[in-house]
Motif scaffolding. Structure first.
Motif, PDB file in Angstrom:
ATOM      1  N   SER A 278       0.853  -1.180   0.000  1.00 39.75           N
ATOM      2  CA  SER A 278       0.000   0.000   0.000  1.00 39.75           C
ATOM      3  C   SER A 278       0.883   1.221   0.000  1.00 39.75           C
ATOM      4  O   SER A 278       2.077   1.137   0.246  1.00 39.75           O
ATOM      5  N   SER A 279       0.290   2.354  -0.288  1.00 37.81           N
ATOM      6  CA  SER A 279       1.085   3.574  -0.244  1.00 37.81           C
ATOM      7  C   SER A 279       0.272   4.738   0.302  1.00 37.81           C
ATOM      8  O   SER A 279       0.500   5.192   1.402  1.00 37.81           O
ATOM      9  N   CYS A 280      -0.716   5.185  -0.450  1.00 36.51           N
ATOM     10  CA  CYS A 280      -1.410   6.411  -0.042  1.00 36.51           C
ATOM     11  C   CYS A 280      -2.324   6.168   1.155  1.00 36.51           C
ATOM     12  O   CYS A 280      -2.529   7.047   1.970  1.00 36.51           O
ATOM     13  N   GLY A 281      -2.907   4.966   1.248  1.00 32.56           N
ATOM     14  CA  GLY A 281      -3.823   4.673   2.344  1.00 32.56           C
ATOM     15  C   GLY A 281      -5.157   5.383   2.227  1.00 32.56           C
ATOM     16  O   GLY A 281      -5.954   5.365   3.150  1.00 32.56           O
ATOM     17  N   GLY A 283      -7.043   5.499  -1.016  1.00 31.41           N
ATOM     18  CA  GLY A 283      -7.798   5.197  -2.226  1.00 31.41           C
ATOM     19  C   GLY A 283      -7.468   6.052  -3.431  1.00 31.41           C
ATOM     20  O   GLY A 283      -8.261   6.148  -4.349  1.00 31.41           O
ATOM     21  N   THR A 284      -6.307   6.660  -3.434  1.00 26.42           N
ATOM     22  CA  THR A 284      -5.979   7.499  -4.586  1.00 26.42           C
ATOM     23  C   THR A 284      -4.864   6.950  -5.466  1.00 26.42           C
ATOM     24  O   THR A 284      -4.710   7.392  -6.593  1.00 26.42           O
ATOM     25  N   CYS A 285      -4.049   5.999  -4.970  1.00 28.99           N
ATOM     26  CA  CYS A 285      -2.872   5.639  -5.761  1.00 28.99           C
ATOM     27  C   CYS A 285      -2.989   4.297  -6.479  1.00 28.99           C
ATOM     28  O   CYS A 285      -2.256   4.039  -7.421  1.00 28.99           O
ATOM     29  N   GLY A 286      -3.887   3.431  -6.025  1.00 31.01           N
ATOM     30  CA  GLY A 286      -4.073   2.159  -6.707  1.00 31.01           C
ATOM     31  C   GLY A 286      -3.075   1.070  -6.327  1.00 31.01           C
ATOM     32  O   GLY A 286      -3.140  -0.035  -6.846  1.00 31.01           O
ATOM     33  N   THR A 287      -2.157   1.352  -5.408  1.00 25.45           N
ATOM     34  CA  THR A 287      -1.138   0.361  -5.059  1.00 25.45           C
ATOM     35  C   THR A 287      -1.738  -0.890  -4.425  1.00 25.45           C
ATOM     36  O   THR A 287      -1.282  -2.002  -4.667  1.00 25.45           O
ATOM     37  N   CYS A 288      -2.775  -0.716  -3.616  1.00 30.02           N
ATOM     38  CA  CYS A 288      -3.272  -1.838  -2.821  1.00 30.02           C
ATOM     39  C   CYS A 288      -4.356  -2.632  -3.542  1.00 30.02           C
ATOM     40  O   CYS A 288      -5.079  -3.410  -2.915  1.00 30.02           O
ATOM     41  N   MET A 316      -9.700  -1.595  -3.785  1.00 23.35           N
ATOM     42  CA  MET A 316      -8.609  -0.934  -3.085  1.00 23.35           C
ATOM     43  C   MET A 316      -8.842  -1.194  -1.596  1.00 23.35           C
ATOM     44  O   MET A 316      -9.737  -0.580  -0.985  1.00 23.35           O
ATOM     45  N   CYS A 318      -7.387  -0.420   1.031  1.00 20.61           N
ATOM     46  CA  CYS A 318      -7.114   0.594   2.058  1.00 20.61           C
ATOM     47  C   CYS A 318      -8.370   1.355   2.441  1.00 20.61           C
ATOM     48  O   CYS A 318      -8.442   1.900   3.537  1.00 20.61           O
TER      49      CYS A 318
HETATM   50  S1  FES Z   1      -2.912   2.348  -0.838  1.00 25.52           S
HETATM   51 FE1  FES Z   1      -3.299   3.811  -2.393  1.00 25.52          FE
HETATM   52  S2  FES Z   1      -5.207   3.119  -3.141  1.00 25.52           S
HETATM   53 FE2  FES Z   1      -4.898   1.864  -1.441  1.00 25.52          FE
END
Ligand code: FES
Ligand code: HEM
Lengths: 331, 411
Positions: A278-281, A283-288, A316, A318
């Motif tokens: 995860s990264s942004c936590g 819901g904006t970056c799409g990592t998770c 997502m 997060c």
């Molecule tokens: S951590 Fe960025 S969308 Fe979930």
């Protein structure tokens, strides 16, 4: 996501009429208290805004795709603008955070409404009890009752003095206003405030759930039926309903894990030793992004398109939750 | 010395625990971090007037508190004048509301689902490079493999032209990071490279406006924020759109090359861990995560406090520079068992190698994909290798710990 995020109106489920959307511009932004901003909106084309009565709220269509409801707290006789108060709850994501960070003087904003599910009834006397950002509809009511020359009292509670919006304006109304910052004055003494039930007095309250529950309890037991008028705001950042717990099944191991109401899937899995990148936590970056095999996702991200969300094949973790009791994840 | 509770630790005579602008520190940062975590978790350096946080929980909390810790003075710990970063559009240095709006214009290009589509291309790039040293025993696995991969993959992805001009990009990429160890200023070469690169990116954006393609530069030039085009009529070197492209250019190569170099350097030191990868290639993503944690290429980032804040019982005043030492957080022994050991088999845990929160690394899916595929191809096509010389430190900003030479010998 547990803190009080904004005024959302759980009673707002029906649309009484075809409501038009109004394009507005933010014409003033005031930091009214710690984590509270007052935004004043005027029609983008300069026209008069629809009439409203105290207790009304508007829908604000945020460009991140979320719709939020905010009570109007300005003067109903001034049709050139509306003022709303927004609390930036630390735990809130999306809605009020977005308002705090993205809406500035000059920003355009589409609204719907106003609508009113919290009308001020005619009575001899009024007791107002407001908790936190719940002061916004109450402030508009006070003005009307004061103009009508009716007797009233206001009890206004908040976490700390500095967190209480409109406090100074209200205090200037004199000793009919009683301010209760929790950190110095403790909780409002409801038993005393509501200690003399009276046929001709109505009680109006807006605030967090525990406050309303306590008031409801006293009024149910001792006050005439119909004296209490209240508006709740849900303890949740997104669109009304309160978060609930649900289960996730991890397809690769068959494990089932319960995600509590106040934790994200990401956090819960992490606590169970299943770490998803995860990264942004928020819901904006799409990592998770996590593949979903079964179940219907309650999407709360702002990175997938509507189409992608409706495919229901990923989430997502997060921020997004579940619309059904069990989600099966390909993890 | 014990952990101070009421006051930050302050140097008396200037014999600093932590001065990142010295060669002594740069030679061995991790032992310094260990002292910081233990003796001065909220450290204040008088000479340079900055605070530093070094424990995992403190660093993480600060990264996530983007109302107290602001980025407008830049994430670089040197370049006090913000010569390089003081332009509009430099994503890491922008606070909200603009940050989210700007980031959203490129976010979808960098989502894992978009990046996954590059897998075959990355594999091809790796294979071509391996072809070149397929029969060699001695290889510089940093200079001949780790560095060329992101140069190729990232420039293609961004939409940079191909051909001889790529040599110029390579020169600029090194140029913008050119520093003299011990100095907090840019070199003339760095200034010159930044200016030339900006001019060139502005030109490319103008070009893409006329001839759109399926690349990130086109996404930038076509982006709108609340109905307003991001790029102005006449895009020049100081335009916000140019700044955004520059920020991406800055972030995309050295970090990824550095992570892969560390990955191979560490594996060269531990044959049994290499063997484990050969036995079970499913472990490869874990090895990548471990190299991100272990060396933390972007060792430290910086913020500026918007209000007084208390950390571990210490007050940090408003308006102060605070260094968040990611490299130390990732070695915090209270979070990672045996933290100073490179161990691809350790229990996976979130690390801060890509930061976290609002400014968490935009390029992380791409960096992860490149590193994973690079290791996959190496494991699939080559045998075991061991260190055959001293790895060399790349000369770059004091924020980073990157290798550019890792001589190895294949068995
Ligand atoms: S951590 Fe960025 S969308 Fe979930
Ligand atoms: C392994 C390789 C990489 C590492 C270790 C790394 C590390 C980081 C870290 C630690 C941050 C956070 C900085 C902060 O919080 O102040 C960051 C941000 C960023 N990274 Fe990376 N990065 C890598 C690869 C990439 C790539 C390939 C790109 C491609 C463009 C990239 C672009 C960015 C950008 C634009 C930001 C700023 C994001 C924002 O402010 O919203 N990075 N990176």
């Amino acid at each position: 996501m547990s803190a009080l995020a904004t005024l959302t109106h759980s009673s707002t489920v029906t649309f009484e009429e075809e409501e038009r959307e109004i394009k507005t511009t933010v014409v003033a932004r005031l930091d009214a208290a710690t984590d509270v901003v007052l935004l004043t909106l005027a029609a983008a084309d300069g026209s008069e805004l629809p009439a409203w009565r105290p207790g009304a709220h508007i829908d604000v269509l945020l460009s991140n795709g979320i719709t939020r409801q905010y009570s109007l707290c300005s003067d109903p006789d001034d049709r050139s603008s509306y003022t709303i108060g927004v609390l930036n709850a630390p735990a809130s994501r999306g809605g009020s955070r977005y308002v705090h960070e993205s809406l500035h003087v000059g920003t355009s904003l589409t609204i719907r409404g106003p609508r009113n599910h919290f009308e001020l009834v005619d009575a001899q006397r009024y007791v107002f009890i407001a908790g936190g950002i719940g002061i916004t509809p109450i402030a508009a009511m006070l003005r009307e009752v004061e103009n009508a020359g009716k007797p009233w009292m206001l009890y206004y509670g908040g976490r700390t003095v500095s967190s209480m919006a409109l406090r100074e304006e209200l205090e200037s109304l004199g000793d009919r206003v009683s301010i209760w910052p929790e950190d110095t004055a403790g909780f409002m003494d409801l038993a005393t405030i509501l200690g003399s039930p009276d046929e001709d007095t109505v009680v109006y309250t807006c605030g967090p759930e525990p406050l309303l529950a306590a008031i409801e309890k006293i009024c149910d037991a001792r006050w005439p039926e119909g004296s209490l008028h209240y508006e709740r705001f849900a303890a949740k950042a997104i669109e009304g309903a309160t978060d609930t717990a649900f289960e996730v099944e991890l397809a690769k191991s068959g494990r089932r894990i319960t995600v509590p109401a106040d934790k994200s899937v990401l956090e819960t899995l992490g606590e169970n030793g299943v770490h998803i990148l995860s990264s942004c936590g928020e819901g904006t970056c799409g990592t998770c992004e996590t593949p979903v095999l079964e179940g219907e996702v309650d999407h709360r991200d702002s990175v997938l398109t509507k189409d992608e969300q409706s495919r229901n094949d990923c989430m997502m973790v997060c921020v997004s939750r579940s619309k059904c009791p069990l989600l099966v994840l390909d993890v | 010395m014990s952990i101070n509770i009421e006051k930050p630790y302050i140097e008396s005579e200037y014999a600093p625990i932590y001065d990142p602008f010295t060669p002594e520190f740069q030679a061995d940062p991790f032992s310094v971090y260990e002292r910081l975590r233990r003796e001065a978790p909220v450290y204040y350096n008088e000479k340079w007037n900055f605070y530093a946080l070094s424990r995992f929980d403190d660093v993480r909390a600060a990264l996530r508190d983007h109302e107290t810790y602001l980025n407008y003075q830049g994430v670089d710990i040197d370049d006090f004048e913000q010569e390089q970063s003081g332009y509009p559009g430099m994503l890491p240095n922008i606070d909200n509301p603009r940050h989210d709006q700007l980031r959203a214009t490129v976010q979808r290009s960098f989502m894992p689902r978009s990046i996954r589509a590059l897998t075959d291309e990355v594999r091809q790039v790796c294979d071509l490079l391996i072809d070149k040293f397929a029969d060699q025993k001695d290889v510089d696995i940093s200079a001949d493999y780790s560095w060329p991969i992101p140069f190729e993959v990232f420039y293609n992805f961004l939409g940079m032209p191909e051909g001889d001009i790529r040599e110029k990009f390579v020169r600029w990429t090194h140029g913008i990071k050119d520093r003299k160890i011990g100095s907090t200023e840019l070199t003339d070469f760095a200034r010159e490279s930044s200016r030339e690169l900006r001019e060139y990116l502005a030109y490319l954006l103008r070009e893409r406006r006329k001839n759109p393609r399926n690349d990130v530069l086109t996404a930038i030039v076509q982006a709108e924020i609340n109905g307003v085009p991001l790029a102005p009529e006449d895009i020049d070197y100081a335009a916000e759109a140019t700044g955004l492209a520059f920020a991406l250019y800055l972030g995309g190569v050295e970090t990824t090359a550095g992570t892969m170099s560390t990955l191979f350097e560490q594996l060269a030191r531990y044959p049994e861990q290499q063997q484990a990868l050969h036995n079970d290639p499913m472990l490869i993503p874990r090895a990548v995560e471990e190299s991100l944690r272990y060396r933390t290429i972007f060792q430290v980032t910086a913020r500026t406090t918007s209000r007084p804040v208390e950390v571990d019982g210490v007050q940090i005043p408003e308006g102060k520079r605070v260094f968040l030492i990611l490299g130390s957080a990732n070695r915090d022994e209270t979070v990672f068992e045996n933290a100073d050991q490179f161990d691809i088999l350790r229990t996976p845990k979130p690390h801060l190698g890509f930061g976290e929160g609002l400014h968490g690394c935009l390029g992380n899916p791409l960096a992860r994909l490149e590193s994973t595929v690079a290791l996959e191809q190496l494991v699939a096509r080559k045998g075991m290798f061991e260190l055959a010389g001293e790895p060399r430190r790349y000369i770059t900003t004091p924020n980073a710990y990157v290798l550019d030479r890792v001589p190895v010998a294949f068995k």
